[in-house]
Design a protein around this motif. Structure first.
Motif, PDB file in Angstrom:
ATOM      1  N   THR A 304      10.594  49.149  -0.095  1.00 37.75           N
ATOM      2  CA  THR A 304      10.132  48.176  -1.091  1.00 37.75           C
ATOM      3  C   THR A 304       8.624  48.049  -0.973  1.00 37.75           C
ATOM      4  O   THR A 304       8.097  47.845   0.135  1.00 37.75           O
ATOM      5  N   LYS A 305       7.938  48.148  -2.117  1.00 33.41           N
ATOM      6  CA  LYS A 305       6.487  47.964  -2.089  1.00 33.41           C
ATOM      7  C   LYS A 305       6.182  46.479  -2.049  1.00 33.41           C
ATOM      8  O   LYS A 305       6.560  45.726  -2.947  1.00 33.41           O
ATOM      9  N   GLN A 306       5.473  46.050  -1.001  1.00 34.28           N
ATOM     10  CA  GLN A 306       5.166  44.636  -0.816  1.00 34.28           C
ATOM     11  C   GLN A 306       3.845  44.233  -1.460  1.00 34.28           C
ATOM     12  O   GLN A 306       3.747  43.169  -2.075  1.00 34.28           O
ATOM     13  N   PHE A 307       2.823  45.073  -1.318  1.00 31.73           N
ATOM     14  CA  PHE A 307       1.502  44.720  -1.819  1.00 31.73           C
ATOM     15  C   PHE A 307       0.755  45.959  -2.293  1.00 31.73           C
ATOM     16  O   PHE A 307       0.952  47.064  -1.774  1.00 31.73           O
ATOM     17  N   THR A 308      -0.118  45.748  -3.274  1.00 34.97           N
ATOM     18  CA  THR A 308      -1.159  46.701  -3.632  1.00 34.97           C
ATOM     19  C   THR A 308      -2.465  45.924  -3.634  1.00 34.97           C
ATOM     20  O   THR A 308      -2.625  44.965  -4.393  1.00 34.97           O
ATOM     21  N   VAL A 309      -3.389  46.318  -2.767  1.00 35.74           N
ATOM     22  CA  VAL A 309      -4.623  45.556  -2.568  1.00 35.74           C
ATOM     23  C   VAL A 309      -5.822  46.453  -2.821  1.00 35.74           C
ATOM     24  O   VAL A 309      -5.917  47.554  -2.261  1.00 35.74           O
ATOM     25  N   GLY A 310      -6.739  46.008  -3.672  1.00 32.87           N
ATOM     26  CA  GLY A 310      -7.971  46.743  -3.900  1.00 32.87           C
ATOM     27  C   GLY A 310      -8.862  46.724  -2.676  1.00 32.87           C
ATOM     28  O   GLY A 310      -8.956  45.709  -1.975  1.00 32.87           O
ATOM     29  N   THR A 311      -9.510  47.859  -2.389  1.00 31.39           N
ATOM     30  CA  THR A 311     -10.320  47.968  -1.176  1.00 31.39           C
ATOM     31  C   THR A 311     -11.776  48.322  -1.446  1.00 31.39           C
ATOM     32  O   THR A 311     -12.532  48.521  -0.500  1.00 31.39           O
ATOM     33  N   SER A 312     -12.176  48.413  -2.714  1.00 32.01           N
ATOM     34  CA  SER A 312     -13.536  48.873  -3.035  1.00 32.01           C
ATOM     35  C   SER A 312     -14.609  47.971  -2.435  1.00 32.01           C
ATOM     36  O   SER A 312     -15.687  48.442  -2.037  1.00 32.01           O
ATOM     37  N   SER A 313     -14.342  46.675  -2.342  1.00 35.84           N
ATOM     38  CA  SER A 313     -15.342  45.741  -1.813  1.00 35.84           C
ATOM     39  C   SER A 313     -15.461  45.786  -0.303  1.00 35.84           C
ATOM     40  O   SER A 313     -16.388  45.211   0.278  1.00 35.84           O
ATOM     41  N   TYR A 314     -14.511  46.492   0.361  1.00 29.69           N
ATOM     42  CA  TYR A 314     -14.528  46.563   1.816  1.00 29.69           C
ATOM     43  C   TYR A 314     -15.104  47.872   2.330  1.00 29.69           C
ATOM     44  O   TYR A 314     -15.251  48.050   3.534  1.00 29.69           O
ATOM     45  N   GLY A 315     -15.416  48.801   1.426  1.00 32.94           N
ATOM     46  CA  GLY A 315     -15.872  50.099   1.859  1.00 32.94           C
ATOM     47  C   GLY A 315     -14.703  50.985   2.255  1.00 32.94           C
ATOM     48  O   GLY A 315     -13.541  50.676   2.005  1.00 32.94           O
ATOM     49  N   ARG A 316     -14.990  52.084   2.876  1.00 29.54           N
ATOM     50  CA  ARG A 316     -13.949  53.028   3.309  1.00 29.54           C
ATOM     51  C   ARG A 316     -13.190  52.439   4.494  1.00 29.54           C
ATOM     52  O   ARG A 316     -13.779  52.144   5.541  1.00 29.54           O
ATOM     53  N   ILE A 317     -11.892  52.249   4.340  1.00 27.75           N
ATOM     54  CA  ILE A 317     -11.103  51.614   5.393  1.00 27.75           C
ATOM     55  C   ILE A 317     -10.083  52.587   5.971  1.00 27.75           C
ATOM     56  O   ILE A 317      -9.640  53.524   5.297  1.00 27.75           O
ATOM     57  N   SER A 318      -9.734  52.347   7.226  1.00 32.86           N
ATOM     58  CA  SER A 318      -8.682  53.099   7.904  1.00 32.86           C
ATOM     59  C   SER A 318      -7.809  52.118   8.669  1.00 32.86           C
ATOM     60  O   SER A 318      -8.283  51.484   9.621  1.00 32.86           O
ATOM     61  N   PRO A 319      -6.528  51.942   8.287  1.00 35.05           N
ATOM     62  CA  PRO A 319      -5.634  51.060   9.047  1.00 35.05           C
ATOM     63  C   PRO A 319      -5.353  51.651  10.424  1.00 35.05           C
ATOM     64  O   PRO A 319      -5.069  52.845  10.541  1.00 35.05           O
ATOM     65  N   ILE A 320      -5.434  50.830  11.462  1.00 35.48           N
ATOM     66  CA  ILE A 320      -5.163  51.350  12.799  1.00 35.48           C
ATOM     67  C   ILE A 320      -4.118  50.551  13.563  1.00 35.48           C
ATOM     68  O   ILE A 320      -3.565  51.049  14.547  1.00 35.48           O
ATOM     69  N   ALA A 321      -3.824  49.308  13.141  1.00 39.37           N
ATOM     70  CA  ALA A 321      -2.850  48.528  13.919  1.00 39.37           C
ATOM     71  C   ALA A 321      -2.381  47.316  13.138  1.00 39.37           C
ATOM     72  O   ALA A 321      -3.010  46.893  12.172  1.00 39.37           O
ATOM     73  N   HIS A 322      -1.233  46.761  13.565  1.00 41.63           N
ATOM     74  CA  HIS A 322      -0.744  45.501  13.019  1.00 41.63           C
ATOM     75  C   HIS A 322      -1.015  44.384  14.016  1.00 41.63           C
ATOM     76  O   HIS A 322      -1.089  44.600  15.221  1.00 41.63           O
ATOM     77  N   TRP A 323      -1.167  43.176  13.494  1.00 44.82           N
ATOM     78  CA  TRP A 323      -1.449  42.011  14.335  1.00 44.82           C
ATOM     79  C   TRP A 323      -0.773  40.803  13.702  1.00 44.82           C
ATOM     80  O   TRP A 323      -1.076  40.423  12.586  1.00 44.82           O
ATOM     81  N   LYS A 324       0.179  40.217  14.403  1.00 46.37           N
ATOM     82  CA  LYS A 324       0.993  39.130  13.875  1.00 46.37           C
ATOM     83  C   LYS A 324       1.799  39.629  12.659  1.00 46.37           C
ATOM     84  O   LYS A 324       1.911  40.818  12.401  1.00 46.37           O
ATOM     85  N   ASN A 325       2.336  38.718  11.892  1.00 46.41           N
ATOM     86  CA  ASN A 325       3.278  39.113  10.845  1.00 46.41           C
ATOM     87  C   ASN A 325       2.623  39.707   9.610  1.00 46.41           C
ATOM     88  O   ASN A 325       3.156  40.619   8.996  1.00 46.41           O
ATOM     89  N   SER A 326       1.480  39.182   9.213  1.00 53.15           N
ATOM     90  CA  SER A 326       0.898  39.613   7.940  1.00 53.15           C
ATOM     91  C   SER A 326      -0.538  40.080   8.065  1.00 53.15           C
ATOM     92  O   SER A 326      -1.275  40.102   7.088  1.00 53.15           O
ATOM     93  N   LYS A 327      -0.948  40.446   9.263  1.00 51.55           N
ATOM     94  CA  LYS A 327      -2.331  40.860   9.484  1.00 51.55           C
ATOM     95  C   LYS A 327      -2.386  42.285  10.029  1.00 51.55           C
ATOM     96  O   LYS A 327      -1.523  42.701  10.802  1.00 51.55           O
ATOM     97  N   PHE A 328      -3.435  42.998   9.607  1.00 47.41           N
ATOM     98  CA  PHE A 328      -3.646  44.369  10.055  1.00 47.41           C
ATOM     99  C   PHE A 328      -5.089  44.531  10.502  1.00 47.41           C
ATOM    100  O   PHE A 328      -5.992  43.835  10.016  1.00 47.41           O
TER     101      PHE A 328
END
Length: 376
Positions: A304-328
């Motif tokens: 199930t797709k939970q979210f689609t989030v725009g990232t242009s304002s954050y620059g080039r991002i790379s997910p590396i880990a999860h932290w708590k329930n809703s944080k990365f």
């Protein structure tokens, strides 16, 4: 001042009540309380209490006793391990390098019940299990070879894929190592071989070969083991020229290896990362062109797709880990600055850690435990 009268000492608390109270306390306190008296030492060091403490304190905790453990590749190619103290707002208050890691320059997998698997297979096949809280170390025996490995064959590649978890049925810790092999002067791609280590027997066994020609990617940057099942992200080469992505899993209780397809996310993706979201397996993808992040979760075999989030304002991002329930935790921009991203509020928090590093190779949420590596 009373004279000539004996002072009555109240009867101590019942042992079962003492045990219950102690089972909700942090590890640092318990390690000190071992010195209070012989009876407390016997309680805290018993396997029954260790299991109770894992159920009571370890699985029902706040963030006051939680650390982030990260290891980085530095300029000279060495792996440096750091421990970060994080406050209730997820801000890093302080950090220090853990120079007393038992195996120098080793890769890390975990933690599972406060225990890490250390792997430095490129140097004398050095592997171990380590509990930093109790400083207990268990050196693993050398990895065995595939029983029917043909002559003039060797294990190929610089890297290997590994996993680590706990079998809740047999109460046993297991390490999984997946290696490729080839013959000398041969370009033939042979199946990946799987080996399983059991702490209870202190031995390796050959599980078998993966049924298809998988090309497993590098090890996860965060610990992906849910309900005793460890996950890797890989590709299936069996289709010839097309490389179908797949998720490979190992069940610690049943020794069953399975694969599953990824969701139909928007392609092309610059980053595809396994993670955890609200105790479910999650897939994070960063689009290569459109600057957005997709988060998918797996429940009861359905994506199930939970979210689609725009990232242009954050620059080039790379997910590396999860932290708590809703944080990365992301690396952002050319400096690879680490930031905490709250999916619900879409707030970005600078973790405040800047270091001249080449890359982050792993990041783990760590809490100390009393889990013992001594069997019997």
């Amino acid at each position: 001042m009373l004279k000539g009268k004996a002072i009555k000492i109240e009867d101590p608390l019942p042992e079962d009540l003492i045990t219950e109270i102690l089972s909700w306390l942090p590890v640092k306190a318990l390690l000190q309380f071992k010195c209070v008296c012989k009876s407390w030492y016997a309680i805290i060091t018993s396997q029954a209490f260790i299991s109770k403490h894992l159920n009571n304190y370890y699985d029902n905790y706040d963030d006051s006793d939680t650390f982030l453990a990260q290891y980085f590749v530095e300029k000279l190619g060495e792996l440096a391990l750091y421990e970060f103290l994080v406050d209730e707002t997820s801000t890093i208050l302080s950090y220090e390098e853990l120079r007393d890691r038992p195996i120098y320059n080793s890769f890390i997998c975990g933690p599972c019940n406060g225990i890490f698997y250390l792997d430095r297979y490129s140097y004398r096949d050095h592997r171990a299990l380590w509990n930093p809280a109790t400083n207990e170390l268990k050196t693993l025996p050398p990895l065995i070879r595939k029983p029917d490995l043909p002559s003039l064959s060797f294990y190929a590649g610089v890297k290997e894929v590994f996993g680590f978890g706990f079998d809740r049925v047999t109460k046993d810790y297991k390490v999984i190592v997946i290696k490729s092999w080839s013959k000398t002067n041969s370009k033939i791609c042979y199946p990946l071989s799987v080996f399983v280590y059991s702490l209870s027997t202190d031995s390796w066994r050959y599980w078998g070969d993966l049924p298809q020609n998988y090309k497993l990617v590098s090890n996860n940057k965060c610990y992906i083991c849910l309900n005793g099942v460890f996950y890797w992200l890989g590709s299936d080469y069996s289709g010839g020229k097309t490389y179908d992505e797949a998720i490979i899993s190992f069940d610690m209780a049943t020794d069953l290896i399975q694969d599953m397809q990824l969701p139909e996310y928007d392609k092309p993706a610059r980053e595809t990362v396994l993670s955890v979201y609200h105790d479910s397996l999650a897939l994070l993808t960063v689009h290569d062109i459109k600057d957005f992040l997709e988060i998918w979760t797996l429940k009861e075999g359905c994506w199930t797709k939970q979210f689609t989030v725009g990232t242009s304002s954050y620059g080039r991002i790379s997910p590396i880990a999860h932290w708590k329930n809703s944080k990365f935790i992301f690396e952002c921009g050319p400096s690879k600055k680490q930031t905490l991203f709250d999916i619900i509020t879409q707030e970005i928090t600078d973790l405040g850690y800047i270091k001249d590093i080449h890359s982050c190779e792993g990041i783990f949420v760590y809490r100390g435990s009393l889990a013992s590596l001594i069997q019997g």
